[in-house]
Design a protein around this motif. Structure first.
Motif, PDB file in Angstrom:
ATOM      1  N   TYR B 112      85.396 -35.522  30.194  1.00 10.78           N
ATOM      2  CA  TYR B 112      85.763 -36.766  29.509  1.00 10.78           C
ATOM      3  C   TYR B 112      84.530 -37.522  29.016  1.00 10.78           C
ATOM      4  N   LEU B 113      83.527 -37.578  29.867  1.00  7.72           N
ATOM      5  CA  LEU B 113      82.309 -38.302  29.497  1.00  7.72           C
ATOM      6  C   LEU B 113      81.646 -37.648  28.288  1.00  7.72           C
ATOM      7  N   ASN B 114      81.517 -36.316  28.355  1.00  9.54           N
ATOM      8  CA  ASN B 114      80.869 -35.582  27.277  1.00  9.54           C
ATOM      9  C   ASN B 114      81.643 -35.716  25.976  1.00  9.54           C
ATOM     10  N   ALA B 115      82.958 -35.618  26.075  1.00  9.79           N
ATOM     11  CA  ALA B 115      83.772 -35.730  24.871  1.00  9.79           C
ATOM     12  C   ALA B 115      83.653 -37.132  24.284  1.00  9.79           C
ATOM     13  N   SER B 116      83.580 -38.149  25.139  1.00 10.15           N
ATOM     14  CA  SER B 116      83.501 -39.494  24.582  1.00 10.15           C
ATOM     15  C   SER B 116      82.122 -39.741  23.968  1.00 10.15           C
ATOM     16  N   VAL B 125      91.343 -35.591  24.354  1.00 11.72           N
ATOM     17  CA  VAL B 125      90.754 -34.761  25.409  1.00 11.72           C
ATOM     18  C   VAL B 125      91.834 -34.345  26.412  1.00 11.72           C
ATOM     19  N   THR B 126      92.671 -35.310  26.791  1.00 12.91           N
ATOM     20  CA  THR B 126      93.738 -35.012  27.750  1.00 12.91           C
ATOM     21  C   THR B 126      94.625 -33.886  27.212  1.00 12.91           C
ATOM     22  N   LYS B 127      94.899 -33.959  25.907  1.00  9.34           N
ATOM     23  CA  LYS B 127      95.749 -32.958  25.274  1.00  9.34           C
ATOM     24  C   LYS B 127      95.113 -31.568  25.356  1.00  9.34           C
ATOM     25  N   ARG B 128      93.797 -31.509  25.253  1.00  9.32           N
ATOM     26  CA  ARG B 128      93.108 -30.220  25.187  1.00  9.32           C
ATOM     27  C   ARG B 128      92.451 -29.831  26.509  1.00  9.32           C
ATOM     28  N   PHE B 129      92.668 -30.653  27.517  1.00 10.93           N
ATOM     29  CA  PHE B 129      91.895 -30.446  28.749  1.00 10.93           C
ATOM     30  C   PHE B 129      92.036 -29.026  29.302  1.00 10.93           C
ATOM     31  N   ASP B 130      93.281 -28.552  29.407  1.00 11.38           N
ATOM     32  CA  ASP B 130      93.498 -27.226  29.993  1.00 11.38           C
ATOM     33  C   ASP B 130      92.844 -26.129  29.159  1.00 11.38           C
ATOM     34  N   GLU B 131      92.920 -26.310  27.844  1.00 11.57           N
ATOM     35  CA  GLU B 131      92.285 -25.354  26.928  1.00 11.57           C
ATOM     36  C   GLU B 131      90.773 -25.282  27.180  1.00 11.57           C
ATOM     37  N   ILE B 132      90.172 -26.466  27.348  1.00  8.00           N
ATOM     38  CA  ILE B 132      88.729 -26.542  27.560  1.00  8.00           C
ATOM     39  C   ILE B 132      88.349 -25.831  28.854  1.00  8.00           C
ATOM     40  N   LEU B 157      80.683 -24.902  30.187  1.00  2.19           N
ATOM     41  CA  LEU B 157      81.479 -26.127  30.109  1.00  2.19           C
ATOM     42  C   LEU B 157      81.045 -26.965  28.903  1.00  2.19           C
ATOM     43  N   GLY B 158      79.730 -27.055  28.709  1.00  3.82           N
ATOM     44  CA  GLY B 158      79.209 -27.810  27.563  1.00  3.82           C
ATOM     45  C   GLY B 158      79.718 -27.235  26.253  1.00  3.82           C
ATOM     46  N   PHE B 159      79.670 -25.923  26.161  1.00  2.15           N
ATOM     47  CA  PHE B 159      80.130 -25.253  24.950  1.00  2.15           C
ATOM     48  C   PHE B 159      81.623 -25.492  24.756  1.00  2.15           C
ATOM     49  N   ALA B 160      82.374 -25.349  25.844  1.00  4.22           N
ATOM     50  CA  ALA B 160      83.831 -25.475  25.758  1.00  4.22           C
ATOM     51  C   ALA B 160      84.231 -26.860  25.265  1.00  4.22           C
ATOM     52  N   VAL B 161      83.535 -27.903  25.752  1.00  6.20           N
ATOM     53  CA  VAL B 161      83.879 -29.259  25.323  1.00  6.20           C
ATOM     54  C   VAL B 161      83.574 -29.425  23.843  1.00  6.20           C
ATOM     55  N   ALA B 162      82.353 -29.049  23.460  1.00  7.67           N
ATOM     56  CA  ALA B 162      81.918 -29.297  22.090  1.00  7.67           C
ATOM     57  C   ALA B 162      82.783 -28.559  21.078  1.00  7.67           C
ATOM     58  N   ILE B 163      83.285 -27.398  21.466  1.00  9.90           N
ATOM     59  CA  ILE B 163      83.947 -26.557  20.479  1.00  9.90           C
ATOM     60  C   ILE B 163      85.457 -26.723  20.505  1.00  9.90           C
ATOM     61  N   ASN B 164      86.006 -27.179  21.635  1.00  6.68           N
ATOM     62  CA  ASN B 164      87.450 -27.282  21.724  1.00  6.68           C
ATOM     63  C   ASN B 164      88.002 -28.635  21.322  1.00  6.68           C
TER      64      ASN B 164
END
Lengths: 335, 405
Positions: B112-116, B125-132, B157-164
């Motif tokens: 959440y922090l990284n996405a924000s 983010v909540t919508k995509r959380f499981d995907e990430i 994890l960093g990659f997953a957040v940035a790309i998803n």
């Protein structure tokens, strides 16, 4: 070229379907691509040497969520791995108050009644101000990893330090309320509403200093050390430990009384004391002369004072943002 | 801003001040006042290009050519000295993975922090959380503190957040070099999926092959100037020319044999065309000659001459030596040349370097070795990727009669 196999009309872009957004497969790729692009995300972002004040304020406004995450992170991490946890945030002012109580009430024999409450009201305000400004000043330097690698409005870092200080402020305020209730001391209810403009003035002023000093500290690391020294002197320039009238009286004799309330923190402190402590004057035992602990002005006098500070602070905040904007372009290189 | 464009870069310049000794304290600032010791350095000069919506544009150039500075200016991390960048839509950057991670927090909080930090709203983010989490393969560890993560987990994890988070514009800098091969392949798949979805991508990689594979167009930077923009294939070609030019200069200066007392030294290595001329480019599949010139201090009869050809990622693609060719030269005092004639050199297009060595027979000791002695370019007609270029034919054969529908 990937661009050629998809044609997105403006109409489609403006009416994304929620359903399409929920599945991502190669087959529905074109539909989902349309769905992800909400109209608000299509705004154009400019990166250039200068940024307008309006754009800056908008950026900060749009970073509300980020600031709340940064505040939550800071609050969570600050006392992590310590056994007493949040209790530490209460123990710090408790100790300050205990020390001043012993020194001034017992050793120096101050005659101020309900001295603990008087102290607490002042220390509450001062702690918010000094802890926010201190941690905000080094916020850009200590988060240099973020500043160098991630793009976000950098003002968010010092401002969220003010937010963090507000969280601890509210914990301490609850303790103060409990103490008042426990001793059965009544605050001045008719002055309570003044806490709102006073508090607003305080956080705007704190945020203004936070933004300004954090940016200067990137170039001049002395700022942080200098600030610590200045804060020591500043603390004694505000009527927290001694009664308002003792310093005001001395200054007024030389016609300098106005200077005392020019300090933006002092009006906030006296407002808090007026509302929470509420004893404007008292007659010390064995004496016939009245001692004034607080200014004698009415509600409007306090309101004018606080709105004055608020207006000045808003101006300072805008100036700080302009200065910040001028020098932030090189932050990533300087850190 | 043109409505078909996602990124427009207008006359972008960036100047750095290179301080000899950086004054960061007040005392130093005062002492050095008006004597500030710095040189101006233009990391980028008048860069001007655009990226259309849904296009993938690569940036290539040698180290220090300004690639990262350009990406940082586009991402908004650095402010340009002059000029401007216009961007349309949500931007996500893969500059440093997990840069905003707070080690004390759990993986969940950090997502959440990284996405924000990237400016993504919480509900998205909540919508995509499981995907990430699934993409990062961290289902079992997401509630652990990030400080207990391995470096691989951290980066994933960093990659997953940035790309998803479904950005409109993705800025990628060298990050495909992280993680194990499976994860790299997964990342590349994800990037391809995003390309299909119409995400605009600005891509920096040191691998010319990857750039050719992923990008439709590319920008070539040299010392802060944009020297080429166009089709990825042509851009890589132009980039290779820059390398050869530079390598030739480097080779002359890098070899310093003075002060060494060797029985035999390699003086030069050169590539010759079938007509005997020294060349720095040849067509793939044609014949070539590698000439190794030596200088011998005394007569020797136990010399094995070795030549190697390596590609730009350092892989030896060809190696031969006189022993394996059953040729046993007798060296007399003085200088001489050994010629290796290669009938066909079926290498893929790109930049190659020749190494030469003289070894004492029966040992692993070199009398002398000269690596990257000669740089040359192979010009290939086809668009094939890989190491080898060889004529290929393709035809369609229908198998309908054998399949029951």
């Amino acid at each position: 070229m990937p661009a050629t196999d998809m044609t997105i009309t403006d109409q489609e872009r403006e009416h994304p379907t929620q359903q399409a957004a929920s599945e991502v497969t190669a087959d529905t790729a074109v539909d989902t691509a349309i769905a992800y692009r909400s109209p608000t995300s299509q705004q154009v972002k400019h990166v250039s040497a200068r940024i307008s004040l309006r754009a800056k304020l908008l950026e900060i406004w749009h970073s509300r969520e980020l600031m709340s995450f940064l505040v939550r992170t800071e609050v969570k991490v600050k006392y992590k791995n310590s056994i007493l946890g949040f209790l530490w945030s209460m123990l710090n002012p408790a100790m300050t108050i205990a020390v001043y109580f012993i020194v001034f009430k017992i050793i120096v024999r101050s005659t101020v009644p309900r001295f603990v409450i008087y102290l607490f009201a002042g220390v509450l305000v001062w702690n918010l101000f000094s802890s926010a400004v201190t941690s905000a000043t080094s916020s850009l330097v200590s988060n240099s990893g973020l500043v160098k690698k991630v793009s976000f409005p950098r003002e968010v870092l010092p401002i969220s330090e003010v937010g963090t200080a507000c969280v601890f402020f509210s914990f301490q305020a609850i303790v103060l309320a409990i103490v008042l209730a426990a001793f059965g001391y009544a605050p001045a209810w008719n002055y309570m509403w003044l806490l709102i403009p006073a508090f607003l003035a305080l956080i705007v002023f704190t945020a203004a200093l936070a933004v300004l000093l954090s940016s200067i500290n990137v170039y001049l690391r002395d700022t942080h050390h200098l600030l610590e020294i200045v804060l020591i002197a500043w603390f004694w320039g505000v009527p927290i430990v001694y009664p308002y009238s003792s310093a005001m009286g001395a200054l007024s004799r030389h016609g300098l009384g106005f200077l005392y309330l020019m300090d933006p923190v002092a009006p906030v402190v006296v407002t808090f004391q007026r509302a929470i402590y509420a004893i404007v004057s008292y007659i010390p035992p064995g004496s016939t002369t009245r001692v004034f602990t607080l200014p004698t002005g009415g509600q409007m006098w306090f309101l004018k004072l606080d709105l004055g500070v608020l207006a000045g602070s808003i101006a300072l905040f805008l100036i700080s943002l302009i200065i910040f904007g001028r020098i932030e372009g090189n932050f990533a290189e300087e850190l | 801003m043109d409505k078909n464009n996602s990124i427009e870069v207008h006359d972008l310049s960036k100047r750095f001040k290179l301080y000899h000794e950086k004054a960061t304290s007040l005392k130093e600032k005062v002492v050095n006042f008006r004597r500030s010791v710095f040189e101006e350095f233009w990391a980028l000069k008048d860069i001007d290009f655009y990226v259309e919506q849904g296009e993938t544009v690569g940036i290539v150039g040698r180290n220090g050519s300004g690639k990262s500075t350009l990406l940082k200016c586009v991402a908004g991390i650095l402010r340009p000295t002059s000029g401007e960048v216009l961007l349309r839509g949500q931007i996500s950057s893969l500059l440093e993975l997990g840069a905003g991670f707070q080690p004390e927090l759990s993986g969940r909080d950090n997502v959440y922090l990284n996405a924000s930090l990237l400016g993504i709203p919480v509900k998205e983010v909540t919508k995509r959380f499981d995907e990430i989490v699934a993409f990062a393969e961290l289902e079992h560890f997401i509630d652990n503190q990030v400080k207990f993560y391995s470096s691989g987990m951290y980066v994933r994890l960093g990659f997953a957040v940035a790309i998803n988070v479904q950005p409109d514009i993705l800025i990628v800098d060298e990050v495909l070099a992280v993680g194990d091969e499976t994860f790299q392949a997964k990342c590349l798949d994800k990037i391809r999926e995003m390309q299909r979805n119409g995400t605009t991508i600005l891509f920096v990689s040191h691998s010319p092959d990857l750039t050719k594979k992923v990008c439709s167009r590319a920008v070539v930077l040299q010392e802060g100037n944009m020297v080429f923009i166009g089709e990825a294939k042509d851009a890589i070609d132009s980039y290779h020319d820059i390398i050869i030019e530079q390598k030739l200069l480097d080779a002359e200066s890098s070899r310093n044999t003075s002060g060494e007392d060797k029985m035999i030294t390699i003086e030069s290595v050169s590539l010759k065309s079938p007509t005997g001329q020294t060349v720095d480019r040849i067509d793939s599949g044609s014949s070539a000659e590698i000439a190794v010139q030596y200088g011998a201090g005394s007569g020797l009869d136990d010399c094995v001459f070795i030549v190697e050809i390596q590609n730009d990622s350092g892989t030896i693609v060809f190696s031969s030596n006189t022993d394996s060719l059953e040729y046993y030269p007798t060296i007399k005092q003085g200088t001489g040349v050994i010629n290796f004639t290669i009938d066909t050199l079926p290498l893929a297009g790109g930049v190659y370097m020749a190494n030469a060595a003289i070894r004492k027979r029966g040992t692993s000791n070199d009398y002398d070795r000269f690596d990257r002695a000669c740089t040359f370019k192979i010009i290939a007609p086809g668009n094939n990727l890989g190491i080898v270029e060889t004529p290929v034919h393709v035809k369609l054969e229908s198998l309908n009669n054998t399949v029951s529908i």
